[in-house]
Design an enzyme around this catalytic site. Structure first.
Site, mmCIF file in Angstrom:
data_model
loop_
_atom_site.group_PDB
_atom_site.id
_atom_site.type_symbol
_atom_site.label_atom_id
_atom_site.label_comp_id
_atom_site.label_asym_id
_atom_site.label_seq_id
_atom_site.Cartn_x
_atom_site.Cartn_y
_atom_site.Cartn_z
ATOM 1 N N TRP A 268 0.818 -1.397 0.282
ATOM 2 C CA TRP A 268 0.104 -0.256 -0.277
ATOM 3 C C TRP A 268 0.829 1.117 0.243
ATOM 4 O O TRP A 268 -0.049 2.392 -0.577
ATOM 5 C CB TRP A 268 -0.980 0.239 0.994
ATOM 6 N N ARG B 82 6.925 -0.269 -11.420
ATOM 7 C CA ARG B 82 8.121 -1.027 -11.872
ATOM 8 C C ARG B 82 7.754 -2.725 -11.781
ATOM 9 O O ARG B 82 8.753 -3.029 -12.263
ATOM 10 C CB ARG B 82 8.468 -1.264 -10.027
ATOM 11 N N PRO C 270 -2.646 -5.827 -5.769
ATOM 12 C CA PRO C 270 -2.708 -4.510 -5.638
ATOM 13 C C PRO C 270 -3.262 -4.920 -3.724
ATOM 14 O O PRO C 270 -4.316 -5.451 -3.779
ATOM 15 C CB PRO C 270 -3.610 -3.226 -5.875
ATOM 16 N N ALA C 271 -2.858 -3.596 -2.619
ATOM 17 C CA ALA C 271 -2.881 -4.058 -1.454
ATOM 18 C C ALA C 271 -4.201 -3.636 -1.698
ATOM 19 O O ALA C 271 -5.079 -2.906 -2.205
ATOM 20 C CB ALA C 271 -1.840 -2.970 -0.299
ATOM 21 N N GLY D 264 6.596 -6.209 -0.513
ATOM 22 C CA GLY D 264 5.866 -6.260 0.726
ATOM 23 C C GLY D 264 6.617 -6.387 1.805
ATOM 24 O O GLY D 264 8.071 -6.792 2.012
ATOM 25 N N SER D 265 6.524 -7.237 3.587
ATOM 26 C CA SER D 265 6.773 -7.462 4.464
ATOM 27 C C SER D 265 7.482 -8.777 3.750
ATOM 28 O O SER D 265 6.776 -9.595 3.421
ATOM 29 C CB SER D 265 5.658 -7.336 5.581
ATOM 30 N N GLU E 201 11.300 -8.171 -2.825
ATOM 31 C CA GLU E 201 11.646 -6.763 -2.441
ATOM 32 C C GLU E 201 10.825 -6.770 -1.075
ATOM 33 O O GLU E 201 9.825 -6.803 -0.911
ATOM 34 C CB GLU E 201 10.992 -5.717 -3.168
ATOM 35 N N LEU E 202 11.460 -6.198 0.001
ATOM 36 C CA LEU E 202 10.662 -7.026 1.199
ATOM 37 C C LEU E 202 11.406 -5.749 2.319
ATOM 38 O O LEU E 202 11.633 -4.873 1.533
ATOM 39 C CB LEU E 202 11.404 -8.255 2.138
ATOM 40 N N CYS F 177 10.819 1.380 2.568
ATOM 41 C CA CYS F 177 10.884 -0.172 3.209
ATOM 42 C C CYS F 177 12.754 1.051 2.895
ATOM 43 O O CYS F 177 13.618 -0.202 3.645
ATOM 44 C CB CYS F 177 10.616 -0.922 1.038
ATOM 45 N N SER G 156 16.525 6.325 -5.150
ATOM 46 C CA SER G 156 15.036 5.508 -6.306
ATOM 47 C C SER G 156 15.463 6.001 -7.453
ATOM 48 O O SER G 156 15.403 6.748 -7.668
ATOM 49 C CB SER G 156 13.833 5.557 -5.378
HETATM 50 P P1 NAP Z 1 2.541 -7.057 3.047
HETATM 51 O O1 NAP Z 1 1.484 -6.833 4.627
HETATM 52 O O2 NAP Z 1 3.165 -8.226 3.245
HETATM 53 O O3 NAP Z 1 1.498 -6.938 1.941
HETATM 54 C C1 NAP Z 1 1.825 -6.748 0.503
HETATM 55 C C2 NAP Z 1 1.002 -7.438 0.177
HETATM 56 O O4 NAP Z 1 0.988 -8.966 0.074
HETATM 57 C C3 NAP Z 1 -0.199 -6.605 0.040
HETATM 58 O O5 NAP Z 1 -1.313 -6.832 -0.710
HETATM 59 C C4 NAP Z 1 -1.339 -7.587 0.658
HETATM 60 O O6 NAP Z 1 -2.154 -7.990 0.051
HETATM 61 C C5 NAP Z 1 -0.065 -9.164 0.052
HETATM 62 N N1 NAP Z 1 -0.604 -10.240 1.039
HETATM 63 C C6 NAP Z 1 -0.641 -10.235 2.396
HETATM 64 N N2 NAP Z 1 -1.369 -11.690 3.475
HETATM 65 C C7 NAP Z 1 -0.257 -12.154 1.646
HETATM 66 C C8 NAP Z 1 -0.370 -13.747 1.655
HETATM 67 N N3 NAP Z 1 -1.019 -14.345 2.736
HETATM 68 N N4 NAP Z 1 -0.476 -14.324 0.468
HETATM 69 C C9 NAP Z 1 -0.214 -13.118 -0.569
HETATM 70 N N5 NAP Z 1 0.087 -11.873 -0.702
HETATM 71 C C10 NAP Z 1 -0.929 -11.752 0.887
HETATM 72 O O7 NAP Z 1 2.706 -5.761 3.195
HETATM 73 P P2 NAP Z 1 2.646 -4.300 3.136
HETATM 74 O O8 NAP Z 1 2.591 -4.051 5.589
HETATM 75 O O9 NAP Z 1 1.306 -3.786 2.674
HETATM 76 O O10 NAP Z 1 3.784 -3.344 3.351
HETATM 77 C C11 NAP Z 1 4.637 -3.005 3.942
HETATM 78 C C12 NAP Z 1 6.023 -3.798 3.354
HETATM 79 O O11 NAP Z 1 6.098 -3.682 2.732
HETATM 80 C C13 NAP Z 1 7.332 -2.984 4.248
HETATM 81 O O12 NAP Z 1 7.637 -4.698 5.287
HETATM 82 C C14 NAP Z 1 7.957 -2.876 3.306
HETATM 83 O O13 NAP Z 1 8.965 -2.040 3.644
HETATM 84 C C15 NAP Z 1 7.883 -3.843 2.848
HETATM 85 N N6 NAP Z 1 8.314 -2.840 1.235
HETATM 86 C C16 NAP Z 1 9.454 -3.306 0.404
HETATM 87 C C17 NAP Z 1 9.148 -2.228 -0.618
HETATM 88 C C18 NAP Z 1 10.591 -3.031 -1.421
HETATM 89 O O14 NAP Z 1 10.630 -3.051 -2.462
HETATM 90 N N7 NAP Z 1 11.846 -3.940 -0.969
HETATM 91 C C19 NAP Z 1 8.386 -1.537 -1.332
HETATM 92 C C20 NAP Z 1 7.619 -1.142 -0.821
HETATM 93 C C21 NAP Z 1 7.546 -2.042 1.116
HETATM 94 P P3 NAP Z 1 -3.747 -7.271 1.302
HETATM 95 O O15 NAP Z 1 -3.501 -5.984 1.407
HETATM 96 O O16 NAP Z 1 -4.761 -7.582 1.323
HETATM 97 O O17 NAP Z 1 -3.482 -8.389 3.157
#
Ligand code: NAP
Length: 487
Positions: A160, A169, A185-186, A238-239, A260-261, A294, A451
């Site tokens: 998100w 990207r 998407p989120a 994501g996470s 990308e975590l 991130c 970036s």
């Molecule tokens: P997240 O909870 O891991 O969610 C990311 C995406 O994964 C969302 O679309 C989410 O859907 C989906 N998701 C959640 N549980 C899932 C499952 N069991 N199976 C498949 N998909 C699933 O992370 P977030 O809170 O949105 O984002 C923050 C994290 O992203 C931070 O840790 C940040 O560092 C990381 N991030 C990394 C980068 C990079 O390039 N390294 C860039 C930006 C962000 P829902 O929204 O429906 O739950």
């Protein structure tokens, strides 16, 4: 901005699933709510996909793959280029939608749109540069031909915090390479991606190449797609926690995987740094996207001889920021994305203070509606504080101190994450020692932002693997085929 203008902005978005080139409701007409984090009020109801809807999306992507792979690279590139231009023309429209669903100020949304759309321009140019090799076998008896082909249907799961750029990207290089895709998407911020789906259709993207699935049953709907034998690649931002479980799921199909975590970026300030530049860089590295990045500086590791001056100047700058609703004029800091995110930030600050940290500015959530948290600077932070290890994801800058260079590099590397690090120094020999010693995928030297669509973005260790952007970005969507030629 008036409520009426906001409602009009949202109305251009189809709150439906985009599958096989058509907008459609979810099975049973199910929907879920998207809210405005500055008020907690409902913005719009969006289609809530079922497992069957998810299957329809991968069906559409698989059906479109062969024709899309045969589409001339120039045509694929032109679609991206047209989409880049459409986004640029409509920046105000999409910035408003993004700010409404995500909370960040309009100027931050516009900065993301400028960054995110560049991936379409960059990969429009890369589409026509996919090439191979031809060589004579060492014994002279055969010829060796190497060519690149699209990986095949991809699943893209995005977070998100950058609702456009984390998608472009991935979508940019996939389109350039000739892959079809399902994008998820989120749940907190689906509107930007739905808007983008429309723009790509308008730019001429054939039906089925891009499919968008929004759902509140994320794990349940995604897992069958990941385990579908027609899927060839999973790319996730994501996470780290969710990333780990997706890597496990993708083992079954032996998918190509990019992750990308999370991050825990150190920001090193040496005694010889230009402090004006370091404070400027710190504001960017910390406050871009309200700290919800991130790449956000998570630990300021500052030489003890300049720590007081650096912290005081940073605190003055942070205290001068305007906190408020992202759509209002002159706002620097909007609300965090949801109540849970704000509680986590507050917990991390309270934990650091209980362990001895001093609050120079901020340190609490302002009263009133919306998920705001005041820009905060903490000094004298002990290494046992949770925020030394955990990603803060909010407007909080903890300052730690060091006395010698080796210790500073060791402190910087003392984390499971390895996405990005920043260092400020005027000593060129030190610059080389520092960037070679840091265990991260990216390093910013005397700059608070790394970036760049023309550069390979990505991490090591628990920050994941794979690179997005640069010449490397398209390789993630290409397979190498070798042909042995005899006669
Ligand atoms: P997240 O909870 O891991 O969610 C990311 C995406 O994964 C969302 O679309 C989410 O859907 C989906 N998701 C959640 N549980 C899932 C499952 N069991 N199976 C498949 N998909 C699933 O992370 P977030 O809170 O949105 O984002 C923050 C994290 O992203 C931070 O840790 C940040 O560092 C990381 N991030 C990394 C980068 C990079 O390039 N390294 C860039 C930006 C962000 P829902 O929204 O429906 O739950």
């Amino acid at each position: 901005m008036t409520g009426e203008t906001e409602k009009q902005a949202i109305q251009v978005v189809h709150p439906q699933l985009f599958i096989g080139g058509e907008w459609r409701d979810a099975e049973g007409g199910k929907t879920f709510a998207v809210e405005d984090p500055s008020t907690g009020e409902l913005l719009v109801e969006v289609a809530d996909a079922s497992v069957a809807d998810g299957r329809a999306a991968i069906d559409a992507a698989a059906a479109a793959q062969a024709d899309w792979a045969r589409t001339p690279p120039r045509d694929r590139g032109e679609i991206l280029r047209t989409a880049f231009e459409l986004i640029t023309e409509r920046v105000d429209e999409i910035a408003t939608i993004m700010t409404l669903e995500m909370g960040k100020p309009l100027k931050e949304s516009k900065a993301e749109i400028a960054y995110g759309s560049e991936f379409f321009r960059w990969f429009a140019e890369e589409a026509v540069r996919i090439s191979g090799r031809y060589s004579v076998a060492p014994n002279g008896a055969t010829r060796l031909l190497t060519l690149k082909q699209p990986v095949g249907p991809c699943l893209m799961i995005t977070p998100w915090n950058f609702p456009l750029a984390m998608g472009t990207r991935k979508i940019g290089p996939a389109i350039a390479a000739g892959c079809t895709m399902v994008v998820k998407p989120a749940g907190l911020t689906p509107l930007t991606m739905l808007w983008l789906g429309n723009v790509l259709a308008e730019a001429g993207l054939p039906a089925g190449v891009l499919n968008i699935v929004t759902t509140s049953s994320t794990g349940e709907v995604m897992e069958p797609i990941i385990r579908d034998p027609r899927l060839r690649k999973l790319t996730f931002t994501g996470s780290t926690e969710v990333g780990r479980s997706l890597v496990e799921q993708s083992a079954e199909g032996l998918l190509r995987v990019s992750m990308e975590l999370g991050g825990n970026a150190p920001f090193l300030v040496f005694e010889d740094a230009d402090l004006d530049k370091a404070v400027e860089g710190a504001m960017l590295a910390k406050m871009r996207n309200i700290g919800e990045a991130c790449t956000a500086a998570n630990r300021f590791i500052v030489h003890e001889s300049v720590a007081e001056e650096f912290s005081t100047r940073l605190a003055e700058r942070m205290a001068g920021l305007n906190v408020g609703r992202g759509t209002d004029d002159g706002i620097d800091v909007g609300p965090l994305v949801e109540a849970k995110q704000r509680s986590k930030v507050a917990e991390l600050v309270d934990d650091a203070v209980s362990k001895g940290a001093t609050v120079l500015t901020g340190g609490s959530a302002p009263d009133g509606q919306g998920y705001y948290y005041s820009p905060t600077v903490l000094t004298g932070v002990p290494l046992e504080a949770r925020l030394a290890k955990e990603e803060i994801f909010g407007p909080v800058a903890p300052v730690f101190t060091f006395t010698d260079e080796e210790d500073a590099i060791a402190m910087a590397n003392d984390t499971e994450f390895g996405l990005v690090a920043y260092a400020f120094t005027r000593d060129h020999a030190r610059v080389i020692r520092v960037y070679e010693g840091l265990e991260t995928g990216m390093v910013g030297i005397n700059q608070g932002i790394v970036s760049n669509p023309a550069a390979p973005f990505g991490g090591v260790k628990a920050s994941g693997f794979g690179r997005e952007g640069g010449a490397e970005g398209i390789e993630e969507y290409l397979e190498t085929k070798y042909v042995g030629l005899a006669w």
